[in-house]
Design a protein around this motif. Structure first.
Motif, PDB file in Angstrom:
ATOM      1  N   MET A 286       8.960  61.135  -6.010  1.00  0.00           N
ATOM      2  CA  MET A 286       7.567  62.133  -6.150  1.00  0.00           C
ATOM      3  C   MET A 286       6.370  61.396  -5.524  1.00  0.00           C
ATOM      4  SD  MET A 286       6.763  63.275  -9.656  1.00  0.00           S
ATOM      5  CE  MET A 286       8.051  65.070 -10.384  1.00  0.00           C
ATOM      6  N   ILE A 287       5.716  61.668  -4.911  1.00  0.00           N
ATOM      7  CA  ILE A 287       4.552  61.369  -4.331  1.00  0.00           C
ATOM      8  C   ILE A 287       3.401  62.339  -4.701  1.00  0.00           C
ATOM      9  CG2 ILE A 287       3.766  61.439  -1.894  1.00  0.00           C
ATOM     10  CD1 ILE A 287       6.275  62.052  -0.709  1.00  0.00           C
ATOM     11  N   ILE A 288       2.250  61.534  -5.787  1.00  0.00           N
ATOM     12  CA  ILE A 288       1.494  62.167  -5.684  1.00  0.00           C
ATOM     13  C   ILE A 288       0.421  62.119  -5.888  1.00  0.00           C
ATOM     14  CG2 ILE A 288       0.278  61.827  -8.559  1.00  0.00           C
ATOM     15  CD1 ILE A 288       2.533  60.906  -9.724  1.00  0.00           C
TER      16      ILE A 288
ATOM     17  N   ASN B  81      15.017  83.254  -8.698  1.00  0.00           N
ATOM     18  CA  ASN B  81      15.295  81.424  -8.622  1.00  0.00           C
ATOM     19  C   ASN B  81      14.602  81.384 -10.447  1.00  0.00           C
ATOM     20  OD1 ASN B  81      13.611  81.943  -5.808  1.00  0.00           O
ATOM     21  ND2 ASN B  81      15.690  81.935  -6.205  1.00  0.00           N
ATOM     22  N   ALA B  82      15.705  80.878 -10.582  1.00  0.00           N
ATOM     23  CA  ALA B  82      15.154  80.297 -12.323  1.00  0.00           C
ATOM     24  C   ALA B  82      15.752  78.908 -12.483  1.00  0.00           C
ATOM     25  CB  ALA B  82      15.899  81.053 -13.047  1.00  0.00           C
ATOM     26  N   MET B  83      15.259  77.770 -12.091  1.00  0.00           N
ATOM     27  CA  MET B  83      15.226  76.333 -12.266  1.00  0.00           C
ATOM     28  C   MET B  83      14.205  75.497 -13.303  1.00  0.00           C
ATOM     29  SD  MET B  83      14.074  76.226  -7.851  1.00  0.00           S
ATOM     30  CE  MET B  83      12.565  77.656  -8.941  1.00  0.00           C
ATOM     31  N   PHE B  84      15.654  74.663 -12.995  1.00  0.00           N
ATOM     32  CA  PHE B  84      15.102  73.492 -14.213  1.00  0.00           C
ATOM     33  C   PHE B  84      15.416  72.272 -13.106  1.00  0.00           C
ATOM     34  CE2 PHE B  84      16.261  69.824 -17.726  1.00  0.00           C
ATOM     35  CZ  PHE B  84      15.015  70.068 -17.705  1.00  0.00           C
ATOM     36  N   LEU B  85      13.934  70.752 -13.006  1.00  0.00           N
ATOM     37  CA  LEU B  85      13.630  70.086 -13.130  1.00  0.00           C
ATOM     38  C   LEU B  85      13.391  69.160 -13.732  1.00  0.00           C
ATOM     39  CD1 LEU B  85      13.465  68.247  -9.977  1.00  0.00           C
ATOM     40  CD2 LEU B  85      11.555  68.428 -10.147  1.00  0.00           C
ATOM     41  N   LYS B  86      14.097  67.356 -13.753  1.00  0.00           N
ATOM     42  CA  LYS B  86      13.609  66.837 -14.196  1.00  0.00           C
ATOM     43  C   LYS B  86      14.014  65.782 -13.619  1.00  0.00           C
ATOM     44  CE  LYS B  86      14.441  64.850 -19.520  1.00  0.00           C
ATOM     45  NZ  LYS B  86      15.010  64.724 -20.119  1.00  0.00           N
ATOM     46  N   PRO B  87      13.182  64.996 -13.011  1.00  0.00           N
ATOM     47  CA  PRO B  87      12.799  63.549 -12.769  1.00  0.00           C
ATOM     48  C   PRO B  87      13.500  62.486 -13.164  1.00  0.00           C
ATOM     49  CG  PRO B  87      11.081  64.635 -11.921  1.00  0.00           C
ATOM     50  CD  PRO B  87      11.570  65.319 -13.009  1.00  0.00           C
ATOM     51  N   HIS B  88      14.276  62.183 -12.813  1.00  0.00           N
ATOM     52  CA  HIS B  88      15.109  60.565 -12.879  1.00  0.00           C
ATOM     53  C   HIS B  88      14.561  59.405 -12.934  1.00  0.00           C
ATOM     54  CE1 HIS B  88      17.802  58.567 -15.884  1.00  0.00           C
ATOM     55  NE2 HIS B  88      18.130  57.995 -14.607  1.00  0.00           N
TER      56      HIS B  88
ATOM     57  N   TYR C 148       5.370  49.821  -6.226  1.00  0.00           N
ATOM     58  CA  TYR C 148       4.834  50.639  -5.672  1.00  0.00           C
ATOM     59  C   TYR C 148       4.328  51.072  -4.749  1.00  0.00           C
ATOM     60  CZ  TYR C 148       6.566  53.018 -10.867  1.00  0.00           C
ATOM     61  OH  TYR C 148       6.970  52.536 -11.955  1.00  0.00           O
ATOM     62  N   ASP C 149       4.862  52.174  -3.300  1.00  0.00           N
ATOM     63  CA  ASP C 149       4.442  52.517  -1.666  1.00  0.00           C
ATOM     64  C   ASP C 149       2.811  53.009  -2.630  1.00  0.00           C
ATOM     65  OD1 ASP C 149       6.249  51.045  -0.757  1.00  0.00           O
ATOM     66  OD2 ASP C 149       6.999  53.064   0.050  1.00  0.00           O
ATOM     67  N   PHE C 150       1.822  52.490  -2.488  1.00  0.00           N
ATOM     68  CA  PHE C 150       0.499  53.356  -2.766  1.00  0.00           C
ATOM     69  C   PHE C 150      -0.207  53.057  -1.613  1.00  0.00           C
ATOM     70  CE2 PHE C 150      -3.921  52.467  -4.316  1.00  0.00           C
ATOM     71  CZ  PHE C 150      -4.117  52.836  -5.540  1.00  0.00           C
ATOM     72  N   HIS C 151      -1.460  53.911  -1.284  1.00  0.00           N
ATOM     73  CA  HIS C 151      -2.200  54.063  -0.422  1.00  0.00           C
ATOM     74  C   HIS C 151      -3.782  54.173  -1.172  1.00  0.00           C
ATOM     75  CE1 HIS C 151      -4.233  54.282   3.163  1.00  0.00           C
ATOM     76  NE2 HIS C 151      -4.912  55.745   3.295  1.00  0.00           N
ATOM     77  N   ASP C 152      -4.498  53.470  -0.788  1.00  0.00           N
ATOM     78  CA  ASP C 152      -5.219  54.014  -1.138  1.00  0.00           C
ATOM     79  C   ASP C 152      -6.586  54.862   0.192  1.00  0.00           C
ATOM     80  OD1 ASP C 152      -8.756  53.019  -2.357  1.00  0.00           O
ATOM     81  OD2 ASP C 152      -8.748  52.253  -2.975  1.00  0.00           O
TER      82      ASP C 152
ATOM     83  N   SER D 256       3.723  57.156  -4.429  1.00  0.00           N
ATOM     84  CA  SER D 256       4.714  57.496  -4.421  1.00  0.00           C
ATOM     85  C   SER D 256       6.023  56.676  -5.086  1.00  0.00           C
ATOM     86  CB  SER D 256       6.172  56.967  -2.994  1.00  0.00           C
ATOM     87  OG  SER D 256       7.026  57.428  -2.628  1.00  0.00           O
ATOM     88  N   MET D 257       7.001  57.737  -6.039  1.00  0.00           N
ATOM     89  CA  MET D 257       7.485  56.529  -7.309  1.00  0.00           C
ATOM     90  C   MET D 257       9.009  57.873  -6.666  1.00  0.00           C
ATOM     91  SD  MET D 257       5.660  57.967 -10.689  1.00  0.00           S
ATOM     92  CE  MET D 257       6.633  56.757 -12.033  1.00  0.00           C
ATOM     93  N   PRO D 258       9.908  56.766  -6.355  1.00  0.00           N
ATOM     94  CA  PRO D 258      10.916  56.495  -5.759  1.00  0.00           C
ATOM     95  C   PRO D 258      11.920  57.254  -7.713  1.00  0.00           C
ATOM     96  CG  PRO D 258      11.092  54.270  -6.782  1.00  0.00           C
ATOM     97  CD  PRO D 258       9.421  54.902  -6.525  1.00  0.00           C
ATOM     98  N   LEU D 259      12.698  58.087  -7.081  1.00  0.00           N
ATOM     99  CA  LEU D 259      14.095  58.640  -8.173  1.00  0.00           C
ATOM    100  C   LEU D 259      15.851  58.238  -8.035  1.00  0.00           C
ATOM    101  CD1 LEU D 259      12.434  62.693  -8.019  1.00  0.00           C
ATOM    102  CD2 LEU D 259      11.905  60.559  -9.341  1.00  0.00           C
ATOM    103  N   GLY D 260      16.331  58.398  -9.099  1.00  0.00           N
ATOM    104  CA  GLY D 260      17.292  57.623  -9.315  1.00  0.00           C
ATOM    105  C   GLY D 260      18.241  56.911  -8.324  1.00  0.00           C
ATOM    106  N   GLN D 261      18.296  57.406  -7.308  1.00  0.00           N
ATOM    107  CA  GLN D 261      19.123  56.260  -6.132  1.00  0.00           C
ATOM    108  C   GLN D 261      18.348  56.577  -5.224  1.00  0.00           C
ATOM    109  OE1 GLN D 261      21.851  54.966  -7.663  1.00  0.00           O
ATOM    110  NE2 GLN D 261      22.477  56.553  -9.432  1.00  0.00           N
TER     111      GLN D 261
END
Length: 405
Positions: A254-256, A189-196, A230-234, A244-249
């Motif tokens: 992306m949840i960090i 599997n060869a993939m490339f991910l670039k979040p927008h 951003y949706d944030f929890h401490d 939680s950072m929303p992507l694209g539409q």
């Protein structure tokens, strides 16, 4: 006039049907089971990957398992369903469901995020691929096929790496340095991910900062900054931030997940379950957050063959037991390697941000989310609830700053 109304009605019906389009029950089942697989596979990998970066796409792993089921017979094929917790699905529903799910979440037009997925099955020079297998593996899993002399390791490694580099436009220059078990079938599997991002970072607000790999070892990385809602929890009980950072539409996020301070990720990883992640997300609230995030380009590559065996795929990887005779019509193959590789880029690009929020007071007293030490992240699809990626960044690329005792 009536013709215009009919045309308008038809267009509205088409739009409504597109909006109401739902996943089949098979795809929904597999979205759920592949999300569970994400955590099982991640925990299996961290047992031996001390201080290493990890990135896996459970959906792509699931589709590779689907390929094994397509090529397998009897218990070799049925084991795939067990690993995927999909024993109740018929074979045709397994393949159609995985195909539908992957097509849904990787559609660049609707997702507005770059995610290129390329798959290839390498067989030894002696293999002859069966026509039905080639047709169905292309149809369901978008696999192509190639013969390769894996016994000539240098040539084989070069061929695999050259193919991966080509299909990812040079983003993934190396999948492997070696090929184990050169007498079987190899999945790549060869993939490339670039979040927008749903809201862009300011490209003028990027500067070099230090990333703490350990308390005594740091590297210099470019860091991008922005303040937004951003949706944030401490999680004060466990000393963990979740953002939680929303992507694209806004169809994926992306949840960090990051400890308050620099520490090995082992403590956080003991907490990391699907239920716990869902709990963190459910407790998140929209808040003003000043985020600083590494602007990085990284490559991750793992041979998952052993890990999948440890999760229950014991027959396909065993030369003496494997029945993959649907691949060639002969019982002459086993699964010797599963190379799962991704290039990842995090940069500033995203949709224009909402300028009306400035001056509204909503961004006052922001929480600080400064990503300068090891963290775990997931890319989660909001429509299907599937996990597109799960991984950790322990050591990003960068020049060494200091190494002190």
């Amino acid at each position: 006039m009536w013709m215009t109304n009919i045309v308008a009605f038809c267009l509205l019906a088409l739009v409504a049907s597109a909006e109401e389009k739902k996943l089949s029950s098979h795809a929904t089942t597999l979205a759920d089971s592949s999300a569970n697989l994400a955590f099982r596979l991640y925990h299996n990998m961290v047992k031996e990957k001390d201080a290493e970066n990890i990135l896996i796409s459970p959906l792509v792993v699931a589709s590779s398992l689907g390929l094994v089921a397509l090529g397998g017979k009897a218990s070799t094929a049925s084991q795939v369903k067990t690993v995927l917790s999909a024993d109740k699905l018929k074979d045709e529903h397994l393949h159609a469901g995985l195909s539908e799910l992957l097509s849904e979440v990787s559609d660049a037009k609707t997702r507005n995020t770059t995610w290129k997925i390329n798959n290839r099955l390498y067989g030894p020079s002696s293999v002859s691929f069966a026509d039905d297998f080639v047709k169905n593996s292309k149809k369901h899993y978008n696999y192509d096929h190639s013969k390769i002399n894996l016994r000539d390791k240098r040539s084989a490694v070069n061929s695999i790496n050259e193919w991966a580099a080509k299909v990812t436009d040079g983003k993934l220059p190396e999948v492997t340095k070696d090929v184990q078990n050169p007498d079987g079938a190899t999945i790549v599997n060869a993939m490339f991910l670039k979040p927008h991002w749903d809201e862009t970072f300011n490209d003028k607000m990027v500067d070099n900062r230090v990333f703490l790999v350990t308390r005594s070892f740091t590297v210099e990385v470019p860091m991008m900054h922005r303040t937004g809602l951003y949706d944030f929890h401490d999680d004060t009980e466990n000393g963990i931030y979740v953002l939680s950072m929303p992507l694209g539409q806004k169809q994926a996020s992306m949840i960090i997940i990051m400890p308050y301070l620099m520490e090995p990720l082992a403590r956080l990883e003991k907490l990391l379950t699907r239920k716990q992640v869902d709990t963190w997300i459910s407790k998140s609230e929209s808040k003003a957050v000043a985020i600083s995030l590494p602007k990085i380009a990284m490559e991750f590559s793992h041979n998952l063959q052993k890990h999948l065996a440890e999760l229950g795929l014991t027959e396909a990887v065993d030369k003496s037991k494997a029945d993959l005779s649907n691949i060639s019509g002969k019982k002459d193959l086993y699964l010797s390697n599963v190379f799962h590789a991704s290039a990842l880029e995090l940069d500033v690009k995203g949709n224009p941000f909402d300028t009306s929020i400035y001056g509204s007071g909503k961004l006052s007293n922001p929480k600080l989310f400064y990503v300068d030490h090891p963290f775990i992240f997931l890319v989660k699809d909001n429509k299907t609830n599937s996990i597109l990626y799960i991984g950790r960044v322990v050591k990003p690329k960068g020049d060494k700053v200091r190494d002190e005792l």
